[in-house]
Design an enzyme around this catalytic site. Structure first.
Site, short mmCIF file in Angstrom:
data_model
loop_
_atom_site.label_atom_id
_atom_site.label_comp_id
_atom_site.label_asym_id
_atom_site.label_seq_id
_atom_site.Cartn_x
_atom_site.Cartn_y
_atom_site.Cartn_z
N LYS A 1 51.66 36.50 34.00
CA LYS A 1 51.03 35.83 35.23
C LYS A 1 52.44 34.46 35.39
CE LYS A 1 47.42 39.10 36.58
NZ LYS A 1 45.93 39.09 35.69
N LYS B 1 57.14 48.62 37.04
CA LYS B 1 55.76 49.54 37.27
C LYS B 1 55.39 48.55 38.24
CE LYS B 1 52.21 47.22 35.85
NZ LYS B 1 51.07 45.92 35.97
N LYS C 1 51.55 45.11 42.27
CA LYS C 1 51.66 44.62 44.06
C LYS C 1 52.10 43.70 43.42
CE LYS C 1 47.87 42.38 44.63
NZ LYS C 1 47.73 43.36 42.96
P1 TYM Z 1 44.19 46.60 37.99
O1 TYM Z 1 43.33 46.06 39.07
O2 TYM Z 1 45.42 45.48 38.01
O3 TYM Z 1 44.20 47.49 38.33
C1 TYM Z 1 43.49 48.42 38.43
C2 TYM Z 1 43.68 49.67 37.73
O4 TYM Z 1 44.98 50.49 37.68
C3 TYM Z 1 45.69 50.61 36.62
N1 TYM Z 1 47.19 51.02 36.54
C4 TYM Z 1 48.10 51.31 36.64
N2 TYM Z 1 48.22 51.94 35.94
C5 TYM Z 1 49.04 53.16 35.87
N3 TYM Z 1 50.55 52.30 36.55
C6 TYM Z 1 50.59 51.50 37.25
N4 TYM Z 1 51.88 51.26 37.14
C7 TYM Z 1 49.30 50.57 37.43
N5 TYM Z 1 48.95 49.68 38.30
C8 TYM Z 1 47.50 49.08 38.13
C9 TYM Z 1 45.05 49.44 35.74
O5 TYM Z 1 45.86 49.94 34.60
C10 TYM Z 1 44.36 49.59 36.22
O6 TYM Z 1 43.20 50.40 35.28
N6 TYM Z 1 41.94 43.23 34.82
C11 TYM Z 1 41.54 44.95 34.58
C12 TYM Z 1 40.84 45.51 36.25
C13 TYM Z 1 39.04 45.43 34.93
C14 TYM Z 1 38.67 45.68 33.69
C15 TYM Z 1 37.69 45.45 33.59
C16 TYM Z 1 39.10 47.31 33.47
C17 TYM Z 1 38.17 44.33 35.18
N7 TYM Z 1 37.44 44.62 34.29
C18 TYM Z 1 36.71 45.76 32.31
C19 TYM Z 1 38.62 47.96 32.97
C20 TYM Z 1 37.48 47.11 32.02
C21 TYM Z 1 42.63 44.80 36.31
O7 TYM Z 1 42.96 43.87 36.29
O8 TYM Z 1 42.40 45.87 36.93
#
Ligand code: TYM
Length: 329
Positions: A112, A191, A194
Site C-alpha cells: 500500500k 491478482k 480493486k
Molecule cells: P479484502 O476485503 O481485501 O478481501 C476479502 C476476501 O477476498 C479475498 N480475495 C481474493 N481471493 C483470491 N483471489 C483474489 N484476487 C482475491 N482478492 C480478494 C481476500 O483474500 C479476502 O479473503 N483484511 C481483510 C478483511 C478482514 C479479515 C479480518 C479477513 C478484516 N478482518 C479477519 C479475515 C479475518 C481484507 O482486506 O480482505
C-alpha cells in the site's frame, strides 16, 4: 470448530472476493451451522474510504452481496465490525504485547505504501485489528484468499505473545483456510484487485460485464496454433467456474489448436451469467427491503457480541484491567 472471516466495504465486490473467499464462506456455513461468523470490516475500510455516505453505502452493499450469494442468516452470523466495538479494545491490548518489527514486515502494508497510500498508523496497525477480529471469537478457521495468509500468521504470533505474557491460554490459535482459487487473476493477469483496476465485479449489468470479460489479456498465439492453458488468464477463470468435465474438454481444445481465445472468453461470460444471474435478481429484491437486511445484521451482531464480551471479560481479567460493571451492563 468456529469459522470466521471478514470483507472490507472499500469498493464493489469482485470475482476474486467470491471465488477466493465468499464461496468458501457459504460452503462452511453448512458444515458448521451456528458457528460461522462473517462480518463487514468497516473499521478497516476507514484506512482508505474517507467519505461517510460512501462507507455507509458500501457497507450495505456488502451485506446485500453476501445475502444474495447465499449467506443464510439462520446458519451464519452476518454483522458489521463496528457493532462489536470491543475489537478495537482488543486490538490495543494486542498492540501492547506485539513488537513493531512484526507489523513493519507486513506485505500488504509495504504494497500500500508503494502504491502511494499515506502511511497512517491505522494502515500500519491493520494486522492488529484483524488479529483482534479473529481472536475475539476464539475462531479456529479463517477462510480467505492467499493475500490474507500472512495476516493470519501474525494473528497466531499475537495470540502466543498475549498468552505467554499473561501465562494463560485464553486466545486460540487460528488456522487459515484456502481453496483452489487462492489467487484469482484479473483481466490483466495480475491478482484481481480493486486497487489494480483489473476486476470483474460481481453485480454489474450483463452487458458491461461481458465486455470486461472479452477484454481479458491473452497472448498473440493464432487461432490454429496449440495453446498452453496453464499460462492463460481466460483458462484460469474457466477452471474456477466450469464443471470438471468441461474443464478437461477446454484443456484438450487449447492443446489441439484451432480454437480462438474469443471462444473461451464467451464461455466465461456465459458461466458468469449462469453463476450470478439468479443472485443478481435476489439482490434486487433484497435491496428493496432494507429493514429486513438491517434486522439480519443486528441479530448477527447480537450473537457475535455475546461471544466477544465473554472473551474480553477473560482478557481484561488476565491483564488486570478493571471496568465498573454498572457502566458496562
Ligand atoms: P479484502 O476485503 O481485501 O478481501 C476479502 C476476501 O477476498 C479475498 N480475495 C481474493 N481471493 C483470491 N483471489 C483474489 N484476487 C482475491 N482478492 C480478494 C481476500 O483474500 C479476502 O479473503 N483484511 C481483510 C478483511 C478482514 C479479515 C479480518 C479477513 C478484516 N478482518 C479477519 C479475515 C479475518 C481484507 O482486506 O480482505
Amino acid at each position: 470448530m468456529r469459522v470466521l472471516s471478514g470483507i472490507q466495504p472499500s469498493g464493489k465486490l469482485h470475482l476474486g472476493n467470491y471465488l477466493g473467499a465468499i464461496r468458501q464462506h457459504i460452503e462452511l456455513q453448512h458444515e458448521h451451522p451456528n458457528d460461522a461468523l462473517y462480518f463487514i470490516a468497516n473499521y478497516h475500510s476507514l484506512t482508505t474510504v474517507r467519505d461517510p455516505e460512501l462507507l455507509r453505502q458500501l457497507t450495505r452493499d456488502v451485506a446485500l452481496d453476501y445475502l444474495a450469494l447465499g449467506l443464510d442468516p439462520t446458519k451464519a452470523m452476518l454483522f458489521r465490525q463496528s457493532d462489536i466495538p470491543e475489537v478495537t479494545e482488543l486490538a490495543w491490548i494486542l498492540a501492547t504485547v506485539t513488537g513493531k518489527g512484526l507489523l513493519e514486515r507486513a506485505h500488504s502494508y509495504k504494497d500500500k505504501i508503494a502504491r502511494g497510500i499515506a502511511p497512517s498508523m491505522g494502515l500500519m496497525s491493520y494486522p492488529l485489528l484483524m488479529a483482534a477480529d479473529i481472536l475475539i471469537y476464539r475462531s479456529n478457521l479463517v477462510p480467505v484468499g492467499r493475500d490474507q495468509v500472512q495476516h493470519i500468521e501474525m494473528t497466531q504470533d499475537m495470540a502466543g505473545y498475549f498468552n505467554n505474557t499473561y501465562k494463560c491460554d485464553i486466545l486460540v490459535r487460528p488456522e487459515p483456510r484456502l481453496n483452489n482459487a487462492h489467487v484469482v487473476p484479473g483481466i490483466d493477469g495480475q491478482k484481481m484487485s480493486k486497487s489494480y483496476g483489473n476486476t470483474i465485479d460481481l453485480f454489474d449489468a450483463p452487458k458491461p460485464t461481458r465486455k470486461r470479460i472479452m477484454s481479458i489479456k491473452t497472448d498473440s498465439t493464432s487461432v490454429e496454433d496449440p495453446k498452453n492453458p496453464e499460462s492463460c488468464n481466460v483458462f484460469a477463470l474457466l477452471r474456477l467456474l466450469a464443471s470438471k468435465d468441461e474443464i478437461t474438454e477446454w484443456e484438450q481444445r487449447y492443446r489441439a489448436g484451432g480454437m480462438g481465445y474469443g471462444d473461451a472468453k464467451k464461455r466465461v461470460a456465459e458461466l458468469y451469467e449462469e453463476t450470478f444471474g439468479q443472485a443478481r435478481d435476489r439482490r434486487e429484491k433484497l435491496a428493496s427491503d432494507p429493514d429486513s437486511v438491517e434486522d439480519i445484521l443486528v441479530e448477527g451482531a447480537k450473537r457475535a457480541r455475546t461471544i466477544a464480551r465473554e472473551v474480553m471479560h477473560d482478557v481484561r481479567n488476565a491483564c488486570g484491567l478493571v471496568i465498573a460493571p454498572e457502566l458496562h451492563p
